[in-house]
Design a protein around this motif. Structure first.
Motif, short mmCIF file in Angstrom:
data_model
loop_
_atom_site.label_atom_id
_atom_site.label_comp_id
_atom_site.label_asym_id
_atom_site.label_seq_id
_atom_site.Cartn_x
_atom_site.Cartn_y
_atom_site.Cartn_z
N GLU A 1 29.09 34.74 22.48
CA GLU A 1 29.95 35.10 23.57
C GLU A 1 29.62 36.65 24.00
O GLU A 1 29.82 37.32 23.25
CB GLU A 1 31.51 34.84 23.50
N TRP A 2 29.21 36.88 25.11
CA TRP A 2 29.12 38.26 25.69
C TRP A 2 30.04 38.69 26.68
O TRP A 2 30.49 39.84 26.56
CB TRP A 2 27.63 38.12 26.36
N SER A 3 30.32 37.96 27.78
CA SER A 3 31.25 38.48 28.84
C SER A 3 31.99 37.45 29.53
O SER A 3 31.41 36.05 29.55
CB SER A 3 30.50 39.43 29.57
N ASN A 4 32.87 37.79 30.15
CA ASN A 4 33.34 36.64 31.23
C ASN A 4 33.88 37.12 32.40
O ASN A 4 34.69 37.99 32.53
CB ASN A 4 34.80 36.24 30.43
N TRP A 5 33.18 36.77 33.57
CA TRP A 5 33.38 37.51 34.95
C TRP A 5 34.23 36.27 35.86
O TRP A 5 33.88 35.08 36.03
CB TRP A 5 31.99 37.76 35.50
N LEU A 6 35.09 36.81 36.61
CA LEU A 6 35.64 36.14 37.65
C LEU A 6 35.33 36.52 39.16
O LEU A 6 34.85 37.75 39.17
CB LEU A 6 37.40 36.36 37.54
N THR A 7 35.17 35.48 39.94
CA THR A 7 34.36 35.78 41.32
C THR A 7 35.51 36.72 42.01
O THR A 7 36.70 36.16 42.19
CB THR A 7 34.07 34.47 42.10
N PRO A 8 35.09 37.73 42.65
CA PRO A 8 36.16 38.54 43.39
C PRO A 8 36.24 38.07 44.84
O PRO A 8 35.47 37.15 45.25
CB PRO A 8 35.59 40.03 43.36
N PHE A 9 37.37 38.19 45.49
CA PHE A 9 37.61 37.75 46.86
C PHE A 9 36.44 38.26 47.77
O PHE A 9 36.13 39.41 47.80
CB PHE A 9 38.96 38.09 47.31
N LYS B 1 48.04 40.36 41.16
CA LYS B 1 47.72 39.04 41.68
C LYS B 1 47.33 39.10 43.21
O LYS B 1 46.69 38.16 43.94
CB LYS B 1 48.71 37.90 41.51
N GLU B 2 47.92 40.16 43.78
CA GLU B 2 47.61 40.28 45.32
C GLU B 2 46.09 40.52 45.57
O GLU B 2 45.61 39.86 46.45
CB GLU B 2 48.42 41.72 45.60
N PHE B 3 45.35 40.80 44.59
CA PHE B 3 43.95 41.14 44.87
C PHE B 3 43.25 39.90 44.47
O PHE B 3 41.82 39.96 44.36
CB PHE B 3 43.65 42.21 44.15
N LEU B 4 43.80 38.83 44.00
CA LEU B 4 42.98 37.56 44.06
C LEU B 4 42.37 37.05 45.24
O LEU B 4 41.20 36.30 45.29
CB LEU B 4 43.97 36.43 43.20
N GLU B 5 43.19 37.47 46.43
CA GLU B 5 42.82 37.20 47.68
C GLU B 5 42.73 38.23 48.68
O GLU B 5 42.95 38.07 49.71
CB GLU B 5 43.93 36.05 48.13
N LYS B 6 42.42 39.44 48.11
CA LYS B 6 42.58 40.80 48.92
C LYS B 6 41.44 41.61 48.62
O LYS B 6 40.93 41.60 47.39
CB LYS B 6 43.50 41.32 49.44
N ILE C 1 37.57 44.06 41.80
CA ILE C 1 38.26 44.11 43.24
C ILE C 1 37.46 45.10 44.03
O ILE C 1 36.79 46.03 43.60
CB ILE C 1 39.55 45.03 42.89
N THR C 2 36.86 44.63 45.29
CA THR C 2 36.03 45.22 46.22
C THR C 2 36.75 46.40 47.02
O THR C 2 37.55 46.02 47.70
CB THR C 2 35.21 44.12 46.99
#
Length: 478
Positions: free
Chosen positions: A299-307, A419-424, A397-398
């Motif tokens: 295992e190397w890394s774990n990325w979540l897709t930003p909004f 969590k606000e920035f899950l969708e912003k 976060i972008t």
């Protein structure tokens, strides 16, 4: 009212956009981008009006005044539930950047949340990606090639793909129900069994921030744990795209460095079956009397897709590293990918900067991280030494500036665990140069243009991992 910026950054507190400021109509967005709805959803690029112009001079950034273009950035794919056609199936990692909307009458220096997604967020999908590394048989002729004694496999997506057309990516794809089928138990039984199947037990719980609404696993009651299922997924997808089979014969001892299994005589027929029905990969392993070599994947890394935009696909993608003894033969499927290249990490960065290949930000970051290792054996030892440490889970976060975008990663002084920035996204009426000049605690990727990224890291890594060194790009680009 919450403050998103650390006091040392010199940026003002945030405020929420008004309803008028926060609303972005699709027609307005398409008009500004100069695209129709279909081309917008398919293109990963930013250039609105043709080729990307030359980068600004050193020490400056592109003007956002009269006649200036908006950031030319890649964008995210759109959601799907069923197994997509081969040319449209994603690799899981995000590869895009959103279109930026400058608020009306912006207040200088104001950092604020961008427009939020309207309606409920679709389920996030699990995915896996594999960084295959192999020693070079002969030293490369160029100094860039000589920087590392190993190469990694990059696959080029087809130009007509609905996801990252033309991009160079690592093998990988979406987790399927068949990857956690209990049918795998007898396949692994000669080697290891539940609960951990011979994989290292993590020394600490996996990071769970942020909690996301993952799509339910059809085999949620399976005895195959996630750590095994994700690895099966990475191995299966690698076979589908490249024909490489990372399998271990029944009862065989796993070698120090993995070896690819010889392809079956009827490879094309088997691959077509697996692409149509992922459950056929289990049948292939049984036919070859082998098990997926999950023990070779670290295992190397774990990325979540930003909004990125309303309705965009969201992935929880685990990246793995697999070091090979020798270079396997590749048989491209010509459906998802049309080219392959074994290339040293330094060469890959050089080709990206000279616009010969295009890399999405996560791939760029991970390749820059590999540059820390000059030797394949050093990379392999590092992976083994930290195999039980766990991994960080990153939701970028972008931050949209006047002349580009900044991908903020955990630990950065502007990063905010909310969590606000899950969708912003975040918006600021400043140029990148001004933002960077006031920042001290950094963990970010700056997207200056399509072929110019820079990486800035001043924090210490977690879990005995390593971060890439600061990278400012080539002088010719700056």
């Amino acid at each position: 009212m919450e403050t998103l910026a650390n006091a040392s950054s010199g940026l003002e507190p945030t405020r929420f956009l008004t309803k008028v400021e926060g609303r972005v109509r699709a027609s307005d967005l398409l008009h500004r981008l100069g695209r129709d709805s279909e081309s917008m959803s398919l293109s990963p690029l930013l250039g609105r009006h043709g080729p990307v112009p030359p980068p600004p001079p050193s020490g400056s950034v592109q003007s956002s005044g009269s006649g200036a273009q908006e950031p030319r950035l890649a964008q995210l794919p759109t959601p799907s539930v069923s197994r997509e056609p081969a040319a449209e199936r994603p690799h899981g990692a995000w590869g895009g950047s959103p279109a930026r909307r400058v608020p009306r009458q912006p207040v200088p220096g104001l950092l604020r949340p961008g427009p939020a997604m309207q309606g409920s967020l679709r389920h996030w999908r699990r995915a896996a990606s594999l960084l295959l590394a192999v020693g070079r048989a002969h030293p490369g002729p160029s100094p860039a090639a000589a920087a590392e004694d190993y190469e990694v496999l990059l696959l080029q997506r087809i130009q007509s793909s609905g996801f990252l057309p033309g991009a160079h990516v690592f093998p990988g794809g979406v987790l399927e129900a068949a990857d956690s089928s209990t049918g795998w138990l007898p396949v692994f039984q000669p080697h290891y069994g539940p609960p951990n199947f011979g994989l290292p037990l993590p020394g600490q719980p996996r990071e769970t921030y942020p909690e996301v609404d993952l799509a339910s696993r059809p085999s949620s009651h399976s005895l195959i744990p996630d750590d095994v299922a994700f690895r099966i997924c990475a191995i299966r997808e690698t076979f589908e795209e490249s024909g490489i089979l990372l399998l271990l014969p029944t009862g065989a001892q796993a070698p120090h460095l993995a070896r690819a299994h010889a392809p079956p005589v009827d490879l094309d027929a088997w691959r077509a079956k697996v692409q149509e029905d992922p459950g056929q990969f289990l049948q292939l392993c049984q036919h070859l009397e082998c098990a997926p070599n999950i023990w070779a994947l670290q295992e190397w890394s774990n990325w979540l897709t930003p909004f990125m935009r309303k309705g965009g696909r969201r992935f929880d993608t685990r990246f793995y590293v697999c070091c090979l003894q020798s270079k396997p033969q590749i048989f491209l499927d010509m459906l998802e990918v049309i080219k392959c290249e074994w290339i040293t990490p330094t060469e890959a960065i050089n080709k990206f900067m000279y616009e010969e290949i295009w890399l999405a930000p996560p791939q760029f970051y991970e390749i820059r991280r590999l540059v820390n290792f000059a030797s394949l054996l050093d990379l392999h030892k590092f992976c083994l030494d930290r195999s039980s440490e766990g991994c960080e889970r990153w939701l970028p976060i972008t931050l949209l500036a006047l002349d580009g975008a900044i991908c903020l990663l955990p630990g950065d002084e502007l990063y905010h665990e909310d969590k606000e920035f899950l969708e912003k996204n975040l918006l600021i009426n400043k140029k990148i140069e001004e933002i960077m000049g006031k920042s001290r605690k950094l963990h970010r990727i700056v997207l200056h243009s399509r072929y110019l990224y820079s990486i800035h890291v001043t924090i210490q890594p977690k879990y005995k991992h390593i971060y890439p060194e600061n990278f400012l790009g080539f002088k010719s680009h700056l």
